[in-house]
Write an enzyme that holds these catalytic residues in place. Structure first.
Site, PDB file in Angstrom:
ATOM      1  N   ASP A 302       0.846  -1.197   0.000  1.00 53.29           N
ATOM      2  CA  ASP A 302       0.000   0.000   0.000  1.00 53.29           C
ATOM      3  C   ASP A 302       0.875   1.238   0.000  1.00 53.29           C
ATOM      4  O   ASP A 302       1.303   1.693   1.053  1.00 53.29           O
ATOM      5  CB  ASP A 302      -0.920  -0.024   1.228  1.00 53.29           C
ATOM      6  CG  ASP A 302      -1.892   1.137   1.259  1.00 53.29           C
ATOM      7  OD1 ASP A 302      -2.074   1.799   0.225  1.00 53.29           O
ATOM      8  OD2 ASP A 302      -2.458   1.391   2.332  1.00 53.29           O
ATOM      9  N   GLU A 336      -2.003  10.483  -0.445  1.00 56.34           N
ATOM     10  CA  GLU A 336      -3.266   9.761  -0.533  1.00 56.34           C
ATOM     11  C   GLU A 336      -3.744   9.355   0.846  1.00 56.34           C
ATOM     12  O   GLU A 336      -4.943   9.422   1.148  1.00 56.34           O
ATOM     13  CB  GLU A 336      -3.094   8.521  -1.411  1.00 56.34           C
ATOM     14  CG  GLU A 336      -4.391   7.732  -1.643  1.00 56.34           C
ATOM     15  CD  GLU A 336      -4.751   6.752  -0.517  1.00 56.34           C
ATOM     16  OE1 GLU A 336      -5.929   6.349  -0.434  1.00 56.34           O
ATOM     17  OE2 GLU A 336      -3.869   6.401   0.300  1.00 56.34           O
TER      18      GLU A 336
END
Length: 472
Positions: A302, A336
């Site tokens: 991630d 993000e």
């Protein structure tokens, strides 16, 4: 009878697709659906060439090896950190050396938070040091920490029912894991809800589908007018243990110490590279992943994997000497994890050209073996995507699922641009998500090869078709 009904509906849907003209970018399609199907089928050899190069050829394992080099060298890449900015500069250099076009950095402002030293110790009924990770944007405790009795609850509803008991206590949430989208609300809103009833801190059971005593961090949000209290995640095991203790009436005392600090916003960049379109260079198919991560593990899954299969998609297309009709644009997002703040600023900068965006794609749910593609768009666009996915029959990955999305592309999708995301094993994904376990050990080069092939075929065909994807 049910299957006959579905067949009838499917035939009507097909006929409607074949008989109507779709709109794209404000224009009316000049092709029937049958003509579009035939156009897509003509890409069969190109799709096989991409698959062979990515999965069996000289490019196999390349995305994995590139990713390993970055995350082993730089490590985790928290918003506002020197590691993130080092990674951005390395990627800028890598993309230029890879021969991609219009490589540049677009400046943005992003949050800067640091966790500092942190600890949580259960003092009663016995001494037990707990594994914790402070949640993003949390404030710290006083230097001496906060020592208070725990109030253990399993839901926001229970917290409200027991609100008179909460004042001056540390609220411990032991909410069950249902799915990420519903369970993550406790991480995001837990501190605010606890503060509203007078708690002095909150500890949230990690949002994870499986745990080997692993805390999982993530962003949390404060609310104007509500006192800010320190908040951290704890392991599933400790949350369940305290819940059992509380059910027996046992008094639990916790000492929490957190050195977390919020700093002024930092300078950062979205990283951009392209293969410029040959016929419609002003039109764009955007492929993306985010380069930032949390400050634990390596940020390999991630979202290193998503960022690097997006880069690899352009590399494969370039290696084969292909140049689509419209521009293929790679964006590696920053911040993000703080709510897509880098992507929001990109959207604000580029939204004047929204009619020229045919498709926005983001891979941010792992790069394990793909089940298919998630897609959001008009019925006609979905039918086109289903035809494109047939080109991936050699990999036996042909399904189109609903709900294409991504934190960084949702701004475009909500404005009507078709959006796509890679779908794979989300249950496994949340074993490692936002934890110390997110390392290269999670990644599988063969699975990344397949994910890359899917990403490259879809992005290339959409970028090279004569017409943009139709909108509603």
């Amino acid at each position: 009878m049910k299957s006959l009904l579905f067949l009838f509906v499917g035939v009507v849907h097909f006929l409607s697709l074949g008989s109507e003209k779709a709109t794209y970018g404000g224009k009316v399609s000049q092709k029937s659906f049958q003509e579009i199907k035939e156009e897509i089928a003509s890409y069969g050899d190109v799709a096989k060439a991409i698959i062979n190069l990515a999965v069996y050829g000289k490019a196999q394992n390349r995305s994995y090896e590139r990713l390993a080099l970055l995350v082993d060298t730089v490590g985790p890449r928290l918003s506002g950190s020197k590691n993130l900015e080092k990674a951005i500069q390395i990627m800028y250099k890598n993309l230029r050396e890879d021969g991609l076009e219009n490589v540049h950095l677009e400046p943005v402002k992003i949050p800067h938070w640091e966790r500092g030293e942190e600890s949580a110790v259960m003092l009663e009924p016995r001494t037990h040091k707990m594994a914790i990770l402070g949640l993003g944007s949390s404030i710290g405790t006083p230097p001496e920490g906060i020592t208070a009795e725990a109030l253990v609850v399993t839901s926001f509803d229970e917290l409200q029912r027991r609100a008179p008991e909460a004042r001056g206590k540390i609220v411990v949430y032991n909410q069950p894991y249902i799915n990420y989208s519903s369970t993550v609300l406790y991480r995001v809103q837990g501190a605010v809800q606890a503060a509203k009833v007078g708690a002095v801190a909150s500890l949230i059971r990690s949002v994870a589908s499986f745990s080997i005593y692993s805390p999982h961090t993530g962003i949390q949000e404060y609310q104007d007018g509500v006192p800010k209290i320190p908040t951290a995640c704890i392991t599933v095991e400790d949350a369940e243990m305290m819940s059992r203790m509380a059910s027996h009436g046992t008094r639990i005392i916790i000492q929490l110490k957190m050195g977390a600090k919020n700093y002024p916003d930092a300078d950062s960049f979205n990283t951009v590279a392209e293969i410029t379109g040959s016929k419609y260079p002003e039109q764009v198919v955007l492929v993306s992943g985010h380069l930032d991560s949390w400050d634990v593990g390596q940020g390999a899954m991630d979202d290193g994997g998503g960022a690097f299969i997006s880069w690899e998609a352009l590399s494969l297309i370039r290696d084969l000497g292909l140049r689509p009709k419209r521009t293929l644009r790679l964006v590696l997002w920053t911040a993000e994890e703080q709510g897509g703040l880098g992507a929001l600023q990109y959207y604000q900068l580029h939204k004047a050209n929204i009619s020229n965006y045919s498709l926005v794609m983001e891979s941010d749910s792992g790069t394990f073996f793909p089940s298919g593609l998630q897609f959001t768009g008009s019925d006609k666009a979905r039918a086109i995507m289903e035809e494109i996915m047939r080109l991936l029959q050699p990999l036996n990955i042909t399904q189109v699922f609903p709900h294409g999305e991504g934190t960084d592309i949702n701004f475009w999708i909500q404005a009507g641009v078709p959006g796509a995301s890679l779908l794979d094993d989300l249950y496994k994904y949340f074993f490692f998500h936002h934890s110390h376990g997110d390392t290269m050990t999670v990644m599988d080069p063969k699975q990344m090869n397949v994910a890359t092939a899917v990403w490259a075929v879809v992005s290339y065909v959409v970028a090279d078709m004569e017409e943009m994807l139709p909108r509603s």
